[in-house]
Design a protein around this motif. Structure first.
Motif, PDB file in Angstrom:
ATOM      1  N   CYS A   1       0.860  -1.178   0.000  1.00 47.34           N
ATOM      2  CA  CYS A   1       0.000   0.000   0.000  1.00 47.34           C
ATOM      3  C   CYS A   1       0.899   1.231   0.000  1.00 47.34           C
ATOM      4  O   CYS A   1       1.892   1.271   0.738  1.00 47.34           O
ATOM      5  N   ALA A   2       0.568   2.218  -0.820  1.00 43.27           N
ATOM      6  CA  ALA A   2       1.544   3.281  -1.028  1.00 43.27           C
ATOM      7  C   ALA A   2       0.925   4.611  -1.400  1.00 43.27           C
ATOM      8  O   ALA A   2      -0.204   4.702  -1.876  1.00 43.27           O
ATOM      9  N   GLY A   3       1.738   5.634  -1.190  1.00 42.23           N
ATOM     10  CA  GLY A   3       1.530   6.983  -1.677  1.00 42.23           C
ATOM     11  C   GLY A   3       2.911   7.536  -1.986  1.00 42.23           C
ATOM     12  O   GLY A   3       3.919   6.818  -1.897  1.00 42.23           O
ATOM     13  N   PHE A   4       2.991   8.809  -2.326  1.00 43.87           N
ATOM     14  CA  PHE A   4       4.286   9.401  -2.637  1.00 43.87           C
ATOM     15  C   PHE A   4       5.256   9.335  -1.456  1.00 43.87           C
ATOM     16  O   PHE A   4       6.471   9.245  -1.653  1.00 43.87           O
ATOM     17  N   VAL A   5       4.743   9.380  -0.235  1.00 47.27           N
ATOM     18  CA  VAL A   5       5.627   9.427   0.938  1.00 47.27           C
ATOM     19  C   VAL A   5       6.450   8.162   1.119  1.00 47.27           C
ATOM     20  O   VAL A   5       7.469   8.168   1.817  1.00 47.27           O
ATOM     21  N   VAL A   6       6.033   7.058   0.509  1.00 44.80           N
ATOM     22  CA  VAL A   6       6.801   5.809   0.580  1.00 44.80           C
ATOM     23  C   VAL A   6       7.100   5.265  -0.818  1.00 44.80           C
ATOM     24  O   VAL A   6       7.296   4.069  -1.004  1.00 44.80           O
ATOM     25  N   ALA A   7       7.166   6.144  -1.800  1.00 44.68           N
ATOM     26  CA  ALA A   7       7.295   5.707  -3.196  1.00 44.68           C
ATOM     27  C   ALA A   7       8.581   4.930  -3.440  1.00 44.68           C
ATOM     28  O   ALA A   7       8.557   3.830  -4.008  1.00 44.68           O
ATOM     29  N   GLU A   8       9.719   5.478  -3.057  1.00 45.11           N
ATOM     30  CA  GLU A   8      10.988   4.815  -3.357  1.00 45.11           C
ATOM     31  C   GLU A   8      11.135   3.510  -2.585  1.00 45.11           C
ATOM     32  O   GLU A   8      11.643   2.517  -3.118  1.00 45.11           O
ATOM     33  N   ALA A   9      10.684   3.497  -1.341  1.00 39.51           N
ATOM     34  CA  ALA A   9      10.747   2.257  -0.557  1.00 39.51           C
ATOM     35  C   ALA A   9       9.876   1.178  -1.195  1.00 39.51           C
ATOM     36  O   ALA A   9      10.257   0.011  -1.236  1.00 39.51           O
ATOM     37  N   THR A  10       8.719   1.575  -1.698  1.00 37.09           N
ATOM     38  CA  THR A  10       7.830   0.619  -2.371  1.00 37.09           C
ATOM     39  C   THR A  10       8.481   0.091  -3.641  1.00 37.09           C
ATOM     40  O   THR A  10       8.461  -1.116  -3.918  1.00 37.09           O
ATOM     41  N   ALA A  11       9.080   0.988  -4.422  1.00 30.89           N
ATOM     42  CA  ALA A  11       9.770   0.572  -5.642  1.00 30.89           C
ATOM     43  C   ALA A  11      10.923  -0.360  -5.315  1.00 30.89           C
ATOM     44  O   ALA A  11      11.183  -1.321  -6.053  1.00 30.89           O
ATOM     45  N   ALA A  12      11.608  -0.098  -4.214  1.00 28.96           N
ATOM     46  CA  ALA A  12      12.734  -0.951  -3.825  1.00 28.96           C
ATOM     47  C   ALA A  12      12.272  -2.368  -3.518  1.00 28.96           C
ATOM     48  O   ALA A  12      12.933  -3.340  -3.890  1.00 28.96           O
ATOM     49  N   VAL A  13      11.136  -2.504  -2.849  1.00 35.97           N
ATOM     50  CA  VAL A  13      10.602  -3.836  -2.570  1.00 35.97           C
ATOM     51  C   VAL A  13      10.258  -4.546  -3.878  1.00 35.97           C
ATOM     52  O   VAL A  13      10.555  -5.733  -4.059  1.00 35.97           O
ATOM     53  N   LEU A  14       9.653  -3.829  -4.808  1.00 34.69           N
ATOM     54  CA  LEU A  14       9.311  -4.430  -6.092  1.00 34.69           C
ATOM     55  C   LEU A  14      10.570  -4.880  -6.836  1.00 34.69           C
ATOM     56  O   LEU A  14      10.589  -5.945  -7.469  1.00 34.69           O
ATOM     57  N   ARG A  15      11.618  -4.091  -6.763  1.00 30.74           N
ATOM     58  CA  ARG A  15      12.873  -4.494  -7.407  1.00 30.74           C
ATOM     59  C   ARG A  15      13.448  -5.741  -6.737  1.00 30.74           C
ATOM     60  O   ARG A  15      13.982  -6.619  -7.401  1.00 30.74           O
ATOM     61  N   GLN A  16      13.346  -5.814  -5.421  1.00 30.11           N
ATOM     62  CA  GLN A  16      13.866  -6.970  -4.696  1.00 30.11           C
ATOM     63  C   GLN A  16      13.073  -8.235  -5.029  1.00 30.11           C
ATOM     64  O   GLN A  16      13.640  -9.317  -5.180  1.00 30.11           O
ATOM     65  N   VAL A  17      11.766  -8.088  -5.146  1.00 29.95           N
ATOM     66  CA  VAL A  17      10.906  -9.238  -5.427  1.00 29.95           C
ATOM     67  C   VAL A  17      11.118  -9.754  -6.841  1.00 29.95           C
ATOM     68  O   VAL A  17      11.103 -10.965  -7.098  1.00 29.95           O
ATOM     69  N   GLY A  18      11.333  -8.826  -7.768  1.00 33.46           N
ATOM     70  CA  GLY A  18      11.518  -9.222  -9.156  1.00 33.46           C
ATOM     71  C   GLY A  18      10.208  -9.669  -9.783  1.00 33.46           C
ATOM     72  O   GLY A  18       9.116  -9.373  -9.294  1.00 33.46           O
ATOM     73  N   GLY A  19      10.294 -10.382 -10.870  1.00 37.00           N
ATOM     74  CA  GLY A  19       9.085 -10.786 -11.569  1.00 37.00           C
ATOM     75  C   GLY A  19       8.653  -9.721 -12.554  1.00 37.00           C
ATOM     76  O   GLY A  19       9.132  -8.593 -12.541  1.00 37.00           O
TER      77      GLY A  19
END
Length: 238
Positions: free
Chosen positions: A113-131
């Motif tokens: 769950c996200a907004g701009f305040v956690v945008a980069e952290a959210t993107a980082a998780v997506l990069r770590q998960v891959g797929g």
């Protein structure tokens, strides 16, 4: 990365990875709740459920959209949430769109769950998960909320490894219908600083993960490492 951007009613199957976006204001509020010490946030499916949970657990903090109401401790405003004392507490959140979107994809293997305040952290998780496949749930205005779509597209760009400039995405959010309504006082339970707080890019160094716990959808923060090049707010926690 194959990114889909769908409104809640457009979801026709359970995605593998879902990112639920609500910039103004559910997931900006949730991020502030964690920054103020909340241990977890239980996402309620209805006002009645939120009140029932509060009744069973009087020490929990219940919040909702709109003006203050009997039984609720807080409203869905980051400007008001930033001064709350929530150390170690459980928050129950029910909003018009954000919590609805998270519950709609609660069976996905990963729900962020996200907004701009956690945008980069959210993107980082997506990069770590891959797929390859990520479904971004644009919760506001039946999937047409410009602030949510802009945030989703920005996170998708960052998750794909593109640098990009956030300015245009933030401008779109700043000139959105939701921002205008908040500024004009058309949404109850608001604070004058709400729009500015919702547009603080990468304010917090954590993502927010929703998972099933005891048949409830529970949101918790997931810390993300903070490389020097990331523009996280320097004074977290607050």
């Amino acid at each position: 990365m194959d990114a889909r951007f769908l409104g809640i009613r457009e979801l026709d199957e359970v995605p593998s990875v879902a990112v639920v976006i609500d910039v103004m204001r559910a997931y900006t509020v949730a991020a502030w709740a964690f920054a103020r010490g909340a241990e977890r946030i239980v996402l309620a499916g209805s006002l009645e459920e939120a009140l029932a949970l509060k009744d069973r657990h009087p020490e929990w903090v219940a919040l909702k959209d709109g003006p203050p109401a009997p039984g609720f401790d807080a409203v869905n405003s980051p400007g008001l949430m930033r001064s709350a004392e929530l150390a170690g507490r459980t928050v129950v959140q029910k909003t018009t769109a954000g919590t609805v979107g998270a519950l709609a994809v609660r069976d996905a293997s990963l729900v962020l769950c996200a907004g701009f305040v956690v945008a980069e952290a959210t993107a980082a998780v997506l990069r770590q998960v891959g797929g390859d496949g990520v479904t971004f749930v644009v919760t506001g205005e039946d999937g047409r909320a410009e602030e949510d779509l802009a945030c989703a597209q920005y996170i998708a760009q960052r998750a794909a490894g593109h640098e990009g400039d956030a300015a245009e995405f933030l401008r779109r959010a700043d000139t959105s219908r939701a921002a205008a309504e908040l500024r004009e006082g058309l949404r109850a339970g608001a604070h004058p600083d709400d729009v500015a707080l919702c547009l603080e890019l990468d304010r917090f160094p954590f993502a927010m993960v929703a998972a099933q716990e005891d048949s409830r959808t529970v949101l918790r923060p997931r810390a993300v490492s903070r490389p020097d090049q990331l523009n996280f707010g320097q004074d977290w926690p607050v």
